[in-house]
Each structure stands twice: as C-alpha cells, then as structure tokens.
Design a protein around this motif. Structure first.
Motif, short mmCIF file in Angstrom:
data_model
loop_
_atom_site.label_atom_id
_atom_site.label_comp_id
_atom_site.label_asym_id
_atom_site.label_seq_id
_atom_site.Cartn_x
_atom_site.Cartn_y
_atom_site.Cartn_z
N LEU A 242 2.55 53.07 -53.79
CA LEU A 242 3.76 52.44 -54.32
C LEU A 242 3.46 51.54 -55.51
CD1 LEU A 242 5.52 51.55 -50.94
CD2 LEU A 242 6.16 53.35 -52.55
N VAL A 243 2.39 50.75 -55.43
CA VAL A 243 2.04 49.85 -56.54
C VAL A 243 1.69 50.66 -57.78
CG1 VAL A 243 0.41 48.11 -57.36
CG2 VAL A 243 1.33 47.96 -55.05
N GLY A 244 0.90 51.73 -57.56
CA GLY A 244 0.48 52.53 -58.70
C GLY A 244 1.61 53.29 -59.35
N ALA A 245 2.59 53.75 -58.56
CA ALA A 245 3.66 54.58 -59.11
C ALA A 245 4.88 53.78 -59.53
CB ALA A 245 4.07 55.63 -58.07
N LEU A 246 5.21 52.73 -58.79
CA LEU A 246 6.49 52.05 -59.02
C LEU A 246 6.38 50.55 -59.25
CD1 LEU A 246 8.48 53.91 -56.19
CD2 LEU A 246 8.62 54.36 -58.65
N TRP B 141 7.90 47.53 -54.78
CA TRP B 141 8.29 48.64 -53.92
C TRP B 141 7.57 48.67 -52.58
CZ3 TRP B 141 12.34 51.88 -54.32
CH2 TRP B 141 13.08 51.78 -55.51
N ILE B 142 6.55 47.85 -52.42
CA ILE B 142 5.96 47.74 -51.07
C ILE B 142 6.95 47.05 -50.13
CG2 ILE B 142 3.61 47.67 -51.99
CD1 ILE B 142 3.51 44.70 -51.41
N PHE B 143 7.94 46.37 -50.68
CA PHE B 143 9.00 45.76 -49.88
C PHE B 143 10.28 46.58 -49.90
CE2 PHE B 143 6.35 42.18 -51.51
CZ PHE B 143 5.79 41.82 -50.29
N PHE B 144 10.64 47.14 -51.06
CA PHE B 144 11.86 47.94 -51.14
C PHE B 144 11.81 49.15 -50.20
CE2 PHE B 144 12.62 46.41 -55.76
CZ PHE B 144 13.36 45.34 -55.30
N ILE B 145 10.62 49.69 -49.96
CA ILE B 145 10.50 50.87 -49.11
C ILE B 145 10.99 50.60 -47.69
CG2 ILE B 145 8.14 50.38 -48.35
CD1 ILE B 145 9.61 53.85 -49.20
N ASN B 146 10.97 49.32 -47.29
CA ASN B 146 11.40 48.98 -45.94
C ASN B 146 12.90 49.14 -45.74
OD1 ASN B 146 8.80 48.20 -45.14
ND2 ASN B 146 9.10 46.10 -45.82
N ASP C 270 -10.87 50.59 -60.25
CA ASP C 270 -9.92 51.53 -59.68
C ASP C 270 -8.49 51.03 -59.86
OD1 ASP C 270 -12.03 53.07 -58.84
OD2 ASP C 270 -11.98 52.37 -56.75
N SER C 271 -7.57 51.96 -59.97
CA SER C 271 -6.15 51.61 -59.95
C SER C 271 -5.76 51.27 -58.51
CB SER C 271 -5.32 52.80 -60.44
OG SER C 271 -5.40 53.86 -59.50
N PRO C 272 -4.58 50.66 -58.30
CA PRO C 272 -4.15 50.41 -56.92
C PRO C 272 -4.15 51.66 -56.06
CG PRO C 272 -2.78 49.18 -58.45
CD PRO C 272 -3.67 50.06 -59.28
N LEU C 273 -3.70 52.80 -56.64
CA LEU C 273 -3.69 54.04 -55.86
C LEU C 273 -5.10 54.49 -55.56
CD1 LEU C 273 -2.36 56.45 -54.56
CD2 LEU C 273 -2.16 57.50 -56.84
N GLU C 274 -5.99 54.46 -56.53
CA GLU C 274 -7.37 54.90 -56.31
C GLU C 274 -8.07 54.03 -55.28
OE1 GLU C 274 -8.41 56.75 -60.75
OE2 GLU C 274 -8.66 54.60 -60.33
N SER C 275 -7.83 52.73 -55.35
CA SER C 275 -8.47 51.85 -54.38
C SER C 275 -7.91 52.07 -52.98
CB SER C 275 -8.30 50.39 -54.79
OG SER C 275 -6.93 50.04 -54.88
#
Length: 507
Positions: free
Chosen positions: A166-170, A174-179, A303-308
């Motif tokens: 979510l951090v890497g893409a949006l 969005w780690i909160f909006f997804i809820n 690393d990016s957030p997604l890669e990490s």
C-alpha cells in the motif's frame, strides 16, 4: 458475583459456530494487522510528517497502549451487554478512527487518532474469544481457538507485507484507508452470522481500571522517553511510579471481594498462567522486530517500501501453510511440544537474522532467516490460544479472554517502547547519532555509515531473542491438558474415565 444460568453453559442448538467464527476472525485479523502495518511505513511517515523515529514509534505505541488498557474491562462489558453488541460498537469506532488516521496531516493528530483506533480494537478482541468459548462445545473448542490463534499470528506477519504494497503503490495513508471497506464487510457479516448470546450481571472494578491504566501509561512512557531525555529523574520517577501503581493494582485485585477486574483465581490454572506469560513474550517479539528490519531494508539496502515488505513473504507463507497442520495437532499432543519447538525455532531464526543484517548481505540470507521464522511462529500463536482457555469455566470466559489479550497487548506495548529505546541507544553507540538517524528525509544512507547503521539494527534484534528465551523456558512447565488426561484415562481405565472431572488441571 457474576450470575449464570444453565442455558449459558451450552451453545444454543440453532447457532452455527464456524460461520460465526469466520465473521469474527475477519475483524480480529484487521485490528491485529494494524499492530504491525505501521512498521513498514515508518520511513514514509517520518518523511511526510517531518517526524523523528521516536515520534513515529509512538504511532504504534499509542495504538497498543489504548488497546491494552481497556481490554480488561471490555471483556466484562461484553458479558454484561452482550459480546455481539460490544464487538459491533468497537468495529464501528475502529473503522471511523482508521478514516481519521488516513486524513491527518500531523504526527500529533495521527497519534491521537491511533488512540481511538486502539480503543475500538480493545472493545472487539475479548468478544471473539468469549464467543468462541460459549458457542463451541468443549471437544471442538481447541480447533476453534487454534484458528483464532493462527489468525493472530498470520495477521501480525501480513501487516508489514500489506503495508509495503500500500505504501509503495498509494502512500502511507492507505494502510489506514484499507480498513474502511474491510470494516464495513466485517460489520455486515457479524450482524448476520454472530449469535446474540445471553448476558450476565457484573459489578465493574473501576478502581482496577484506573490503576491498570495509570500504571501502564507511566511505565511505557518512561521506558520510551528514557533515552531521549537521558534517563533523567522524571523519567525514572515515571518508570518506578508505574511499577508501584501496578503493585497496588495487584494488591487491590486480591482484597476486592466483590468482582475484581482480574480474578486471581484464573492464575490457579497453570496452563492459563503460562500461556499468558508466553504470549506476552511472543507479542513483544513480533512488534519489536519489525522496526529495525524495516529501517535496515529501506535506509541501508535502499529498498522501496514494497521491496522491504517482500522480505517478510517467506515468513507469512510458512505460517499460513503450517497453521492448519498445527491446528490439527493442537488437540492431540502436549502443548509443550508445539510451543517449545516454536519458541526455540523462532529464537534461532531471529538470532540468525541479526547476523545477516549487514550492509552487503545477499538477500537470500535474509529470506531464509524469515522462512525459518515463519516455521517457528506457526507453533506458537495457535497452541497458546487453545491452551490458555481450554480449562476455564464458562462463567470466566469474558474475564479470561480479557486477561489473556491484555497480557498479549502488554507484551506488544513493551516491545514497541523497548525497541525504540534500543534503536536510539545502539545508533549512538555506533557513533551515528549526528547523521545517520532518519530525521524527516526518506533516503538511502551514505555509503560510509551503512555498515555501522546495519550493526546497530543487528544489535537491537538480540533483545527479542532474549525475551523468546524466557518464553521457551516458561512453556516447558505446561501441564497435560484435561482433555488429554481424560483421553489417556479412557485408554487405561474406561470405567474411571466416565467419572466427571471436578477440578482444573493444576499439576
């Protein structure tokens, strides 16, 4: 005293326990994902909100603190007003607070919003264990609790991975909006599938609530702020004051003759006591380890957030694969076998991970360590949950689930606070306090400081290893659960096995 009726001792014939359990696990999964999802977003929040590491760790600590303190009383509130009602109210608060978290523009308001989020989670969690205890017959309760415990474990592991995506893409919001959509779906499912259970009258120990809340806040605040303020007199006073208040809390629980917040009789069951201690050590580890690993991956490896976050995939995959297998064995083997092996493997894997956090480590070294970590954790979450509540009488379902979840959250709170202190101190010990700590700019560290920063992060992982060692020693003292004692008796003496059990297994 709590009053019960005979109809409360057995699930109603029209209750469908498994669909109800799946509906509850969806909400439970969501709130536990939020205990670790922030770790992968730490550098992004630092950069976007111009905060320091200690402030961003408070984003997690505030959530865990608001989660841990009320959970003792919300279990009783569920008994009094109905677990379904409390669960739905908590889910509503959690979902609205998630929207608030995503919309905030300052670190201070994010911390405040996380407090409300944690309070909603505290209302939900005890109801899940309480409902399981009341709608599943004894012979199926172990499997149900195993699924509940596996949900807790998998959610804790999925958090960083989902956060990275979510951090890497949006963006970190969005780690909160997804809820929000998950909360809406969970609300509808709970309304339709979770039964409305009978309630019990309770007298609420508000003095105990106040003492436990004040003690927890003073202790966590003192620990987390200690290094920042050089362990000044007021910091030490806060820590000592928290310990004193906790001591007063325990004494009050002992002398309160009406209905204490924590019935000390719960700890007369050895397996409940050991499970509560062991789950706190596991929660300490699961919360603490994410911060140094994410800082290392993004600031040293670049690393990016997604890669990490993808570094956690082997851990999650192994836990998901092994969860149903472990669940089948939970009702069949001595709990020390599964949990002892789980703690040993987990401790070894985190120690191995600490050794491979170097500036030039091949990524496969890290992935192997995480895969081993997933194997170990699969043997901890579900067996501990099943063992903790298996022998508890029905009228203590709310209190027992509240205490067990409170100890789990206490471990997480202390893990979050302690790792923040240790990160600061190890960065300073490696001579990097002037230029290596993230201070609002998300970028890979300069080459000359990557090795010492890696060493600092490696050092911090030794703390979870030490805590896991304590958990390992504790589970070696598990007693043989009552259902296995009865099964063994049936094999050796069928006539004796038909006699009703009248006392819990305390040996």
């Amino acid at each position: 005293m709590a009053q019960t009726t005979p109809t409360q001792q057995q699930p109603a014939p029209d209750v469908r326990p498994w669909p109800a359990l799946f509906a509850l696990c969806l909400g439970f999964f969501m709130i536990l994902v939020d205990t670790t999802i922030v770790t992968v977003a730490t550098p992004a929040i630092i950069s976007d909100l111009h905060a320091d590491v200690n402030s961003v760790v408070w984003v997690t600590s505030a959530y865990l603190l608001a989660y841990a303190v009320p959970v003792l009383i919300t279990g009783r509130l569920g008994d009094r007003f109905g677990p379904k009602r409390l669960y739905l109210i908590g889910l509503t608060i959690f979902t609205l607070a998630s929207l608030w978290c995503g919309l905030t523009t300052s670190i201070e308001m994010l911390i405040v919003a996380r407090v409300f989020q944690g309070f909603g989670a505290a209302m939900m969690t005890p109801q899940t264990m309480s409902v399981i205890t009341r709608i599943f017959p004894a012979e199926k309760r172990g499997q149900a609790m195993a699924l509940w415990g596996a949900t807790a474990g998998v959610a804790t592991l999925i958090g960083p991975i989902l956060g990275g995506i979510l951090v890497g893409a949006l963006g970190w919001e969005w780690i909160f909006f997804i809820n929000i959509p998950v909360g809406v779906i969970g609300f509808v499912l709970a309304v339709r599938l979770v039964p409305t259970l009978e309630t019990r009258m309770h007298k609420f120990d508000w003095v105990g609530v106040a003492l436990s809340g004040v003690g927890m806040f003073l202790l966590v605040f003192g620990i987390q702020q200690g290094h920042k303020y050089h362990w000044s007199a007021w910091v030490l006073t806060s820590i000592i004051g928290g310990l004193v208040v906790f001591t007063v809390f325990v004494l009050w629980q002992r002398v309160n003759r009406q209905e204490p917040l924590v019935p000390l009789s719960l700890f007369g069951d050895r397996n409940f006591s050991i499970s509560s201690f062991a789950i706190s050590s596991m929660s300490f580890t699961a919360t603490a380890m994410g911060f140094p690993v994410m800082l290392y991956a993004q600031l040293v490896r670049g690393d990016s957030p997604l890669e990490s976050a993808l570094l956690f995939v082997p851990m999650a995959v192994m836990s998901i694969i092994l969860a149903p297998i472990v669940g089948r064995f939970t009702d069949k083997v001595h709990p020390r076998v599964l949990t002892g092996g789980g703690f040993a493997i987990t401790a070894v894997s985190i120690f191995a991970l600490s050794r491979v956090l170097t500036a030039d480590a091949p990524v496969w070294h890290i992935l192997v360590a995480f895969g081993l970590l997933g194997i170990g954790m699969a043997g901890i979450w579900a067996p501990l949950a099943a063992t903790a509540t298996r022998n508890l009488p029905m009228h203590l379902a709310g209190a027992g689930s509240g205490v067990y979840n409170a100890t789990r959250q206490v471990g997480a709170v202390l893990g979050s606070a302690a790792i923040a202190v240790l990160i600061d101190s190890r960065i300073a010990a490696h001579g990097l306090s002037g230029g290596a700590e993230p201070d609002g700019q998300l970028q890979q560290l300069p080459l000359p400081v990557r090795a010492p920063f890696s060493a600092a992060m490696s050092d911090t992982l030794l703390l979870p290893v030490a805590i896991l060692a304590l958990g390992f020693v504790s589970v070696l003292f598990f007693a043989l659960p009552r259902h296995l004692t009865a099964r063994n008796a049936a094999v050796s003496d069928p006539a004796a096995a038909r006699q009703p059990a009248t006392s819990p297994a305390l040996d």
